[in-house]
Design an enzyme around this catalytic site. Structure first.
Site, PDB file in Angstrom:
ATOM      1  N   LYS A  75       0.813  -1.227   0.000  1.00  0.00           N
ATOM      2  CA  LYS A  75       0.000   0.000   0.000  1.00  0.00           C
ATOM      3  C   LYS A  75       0.847   1.277   0.000  1.00  0.00           C
ATOM      4  O   LYS A  75       0.420   2.295  -0.526  1.00  0.00           O
ATOM      5  CB  LYS A  75      -0.988  -0.012   1.175  1.00  0.00           C
ATOM      6  N   ASP A 111     -10.076   1.657   2.163  1.00  0.00           N
ATOM      7  CA  ASP A 111     -10.164   0.834   3.388  1.00  0.00           C
ATOM      8  C   ASP A 111     -10.798   1.636   4.521  1.00  0.00           C
ATOM      9  O   ASP A 111     -11.677   1.140   5.239  1.00  0.00           O
ATOM     10  CB  ASP A 111      -8.755   0.420   3.868  1.00  0.00           C
TER      11      ASP A 111
HETATM   12  P1  NDP Z   1      -0.271  -5.786  10.543  1.00  0.00           P
HETATM   13  O1  NDP Z   1      -1.032  -6.988  10.288  1.00  0.00           O
HETATM   14  O2  NDP Z   1       1.105  -5.749  10.027  1.00  0.00           O
HETATM   15  O3  NDP Z   1      -0.253  -5.502  12.094  1.00  0.00           O
HETATM   16  C1  NDP Z   1       0.459  -4.472  12.595  1.00  0.00           C
HETATM   17  C2  NDP Z   1       0.010  -4.175  14.006  1.00  0.00           C
HETATM   18  O4  NDP Z   1      -0.491  -5.359  14.680  1.00  0.00           O
HETATM   19  C3  NDP Z   1       1.150  -3.675  14.829  1.00  0.00           C
HETATM   20  O5  NDP Z   1       0.589  -2.712  15.666  1.00  0.00           O
HETATM   21  C4  NDP Z   1       1.611  -4.918  15.588  1.00  0.00           C
HETATM   22  O6  NDP Z   1       2.224  -4.598  16.795  1.00  0.00           O
HETATM   23  C5  NDP Z   1       0.293  -5.615  15.848  1.00  0.00           C
HETATM   24  N1  NDP Z   1       0.380  -7.072  15.970  1.00  0.00           N
HETATM   25  C6  NDP Z   1       0.650  -7.969  15.001  1.00  0.00           C
HETATM   26  N2  NDP Z   1       0.577  -9.214  15.503  1.00  0.00           N
HETATM   27  C7  NDP Z   1       0.258  -9.095  16.814  1.00  0.00           C
HETATM   28  C8  NDP Z   1       0.042 -10.034  17.862  1.00  0.00           C
HETATM   29  N3  NDP Z   1       0.165 -11.343  17.671  1.00  0.00           N
HETATM   30  N4  NDP Z   1      -0.307  -9.562  19.073  1.00  0.00           N
HETATM   31  C9  NDP Z   1      -0.430  -8.230  19.289  1.00  0.00           C
HETATM   32  N5  NDP Z   1      -0.232  -7.297  18.339  1.00  0.00           N
HETATM   33  C10 NDP Z   1       0.108  -7.734  17.117  1.00  0.00           C
HETATM   34  O7  NDP Z   1      -1.075  -4.483  10.067  1.00  0.00           O
HETATM   35  P2  NDP Z   1      -2.036  -4.133   8.909  1.00  0.00           P
HETATM   36  O8  NDP Z   1      -2.475  -2.801   9.298  1.00  0.00           O
HETATM   37  O9  NDP Z   1      -1.412  -4.342   7.589  1.00  0.00           O
HETATM   38  O10 NDP Z   1      -3.275  -5.164   8.966  1.00  0.00           O
HETATM   39  C11 NDP Z   1      -4.049  -5.306  10.145  1.00  0.00           C
HETATM   40  C12 NDP Z   1      -5.165  -6.275   9.902  1.00  0.00           C
HETATM   41  O11 NDP Z   1      -6.156  -5.661   9.100  1.00  0.00           O
HETATM   42  C13 NDP Z   1      -4.773  -7.579   9.187  1.00  0.00           C
HETATM   43  O12 NDP Z   1      -5.321  -8.663   9.894  1.00  0.00           O
HETATM   44  C14 NDP Z   1      -5.450  -7.446   7.839  1.00  0.00           C
HETATM   45  O13 NDP Z   1      -5.830  -8.698   7.331  1.00  0.00           O
HETATM   46  C15 NDP Z   1      -6.666  -6.605   8.201  1.00  0.00           C
HETATM   47  N6  NDP Z   1      -7.278  -5.874   7.082  1.00  0.00           N
HETATM   48  C16 NDP Z   1      -8.603  -6.092   6.813  1.00  0.00           C
HETATM   49  C17 NDP Z   1      -9.216  -5.414   5.783  1.00  0.00           C
HETATM   50  C18 NDP Z   1     -10.664  -5.680   5.475  1.00  0.00           C
HETATM   51  O14 NDP Z   1     -11.135  -5.223   4.437  1.00  0.00           O
HETATM   52  N7  NDP Z   1     -11.397  -6.373   6.327  1.00  0.00           N
HETATM   53  C19 NDP Z   1      -8.507  -4.418   4.964  1.00  0.00           C
HETATM   54  C20 NDP Z   1      -7.138  -4.237   5.364  1.00  0.00           C
HETATM   55  C21 NDP Z   1      -6.545  -4.953   6.387  1.00  0.00           C
HETATM   56  P3  NDP Z   1       3.777  -4.132  16.834  1.00  0.00           P
HETATM   57  O15 NDP Z   1       3.808  -2.691  16.450  1.00  0.00           O
HETATM   58  O16 NDP Z   1       4.137  -4.345  18.267  1.00  0.00           O
HETATM   59  O17 NDP Z   1       4.524  -5.006  15.907  1.00  0.00           O
END
Ligand code: NDP
Length: 275
Positions: A75, A111
């Site tokens: 993105k 989004d």
């Molecule tokens: P990420 O999936 O890369 O997540 C990043 C954030 O999540 C960071 O803050 C990270 O913390 C935290 N994180 C990741 N794993 C864990 C864990 N196991 N426990 C606690 N915190 C965790 O970010 P994105 O923004 O790319 O995506 C977020 C979600 O949104 C995804 O699941 C994606 O599939 C979903 N999504 C859904 C959409 C829809 O249309 N429904 C559209 C776009 C996204 P830290 O900073 O500590 O690493």
């Protein structure tokens, strides 16, 4: 939004795709193709696994596409590939929809408005707690704030919170968090997507959820441990399907230059969720 662009010709098929890596799981081709077919629009939507995000622009033109959606992890590359950005995409630095017009690439973020629409279906929500501080949390937090919601960001580690704090959001890590009452608690992380983990320690969630009006997860297609816990605590829940559907409808509006209204597109696109 008003149509201020020339309508694309539909005498021959226009080609669209989703770019991502991985991309095989994406529902977008089914959603958009159902809408093209149902509305009689001469378009065709495929998927493309893009390994090198820097090649996004070149790949777009080589494939002769009219528009694309962009998913993880491209993105930000999509943002950099555009000639023209709409105000909101510019502000949040992430593009998930690109449309080609007269040789130029126009970038949008659908989004965040998709998520806003999904949660606006809950009544009397003013305060929202985001679990997670990634790219999706970033764009959605900004749009919610602009819409008048009070958003607090809780993340497991500190670095990603800096940007939110600079933008005026209340932020905390698990260690510094003092629980308050939030109308909505939202899982904005990928915790639970491919594992069985919760997005925050169970004790924190068990303190927060009983006071919330509802819980939302942006993950779709499965019941996450977070939503299971919320249900066990008797709360209404919503997964990420509506967000996915609504961001797709808004992208389709851009692709087809506002020839169809939201409800018309929804009527066809939502069938992707029962097929
Ligand atoms: P990420 O999936 O890369 O997540 C990043 C954030 O999540 C960071 O803050 C990270 O913390 C935290 N994180 C990741 N794993 C864990 C864990 N196991 N426990 C606690 N915190 C965790 O970010 P994105 O923004 O790319 O995506 C977020 C979600 O949104 C995804 O699941 C994606 O599939 C979903 N999504 C859904 C959409 C829809 O249309 N429904 C559209 C776009 C996204 P830290 O900073 O500590 O690493």
């Amino acid at each position: 939004m008003e149509n201020t662009y020339p309508l694309p010709t539909t005498r021959y098929p226009l080609y669209f795709a989703i770019f991502g890596n991985p991309v095989s799981h994406s529902k977008s081709p089914l959603m958009h193709n159902l809408a093209f077919k149902g509305l009689g629009y001469s378009g065709c939507y495929g998927r493309y696994r893009l390994e090198d995000g820097k090649k996004l622009r070149e790949t777009f033109f080589t494939l002769g596409l009219k528009g694309i959606n962009i998913t993880v992890p491209h993105k930000e590359h999509a943002y950099n590939a555009c000639d023209v950005l709409d105000d909101f995409a510019q502000k949040v630095g992430a593009v998930n929809t690109i449309v080609e017009r007269e040789g130029k690439l126009y970038g949008y973020n659908t989004d965040a408005p998709g998520f806003l629409k999904a949660i606006s279906e809950f009544d009397d929500v003013k305060t929202v707690l985001f679990l997670g501080a990634g790219g999706t949390a970033q764009s959605t937090a900004v749009i919610l704030k602009e819409a008048g919601y009070q958003v607090t960001i809780l993340n497991r580690s500190a670095p990603r919170l800096e940007k939110f704090a600079k933008e005026g959001f209340t932020t905390a890590t698990f260690d510094t968090f003092t629980p308050k009452t939030y109308d909505l608690v939202v899982n904005m992380t990928s915790a639970g997507l491919e594992d069985e983990s919760l997005p925050a320690p169970r004790e924190i969630l068990e303190t927060l959820i009983p006071h919330a009006k509802a819980c939302v997860d942006v993950i779709y297609g499965k019941e996450t441990p977070f939503l299971r816990l919320a249900k066990a605590l008797g709360k209404p829940t919503k997964d990420g399907s509506d967000m996915l559907l609504y961001q797709g409808i808004i992208a389709f509006e851009h692709f087809t230059a506002y020839q169809y209204d939201f409800e018309q597109i929804k009527h066809h696109m939502k069938k992707a969720f029962i097929l």
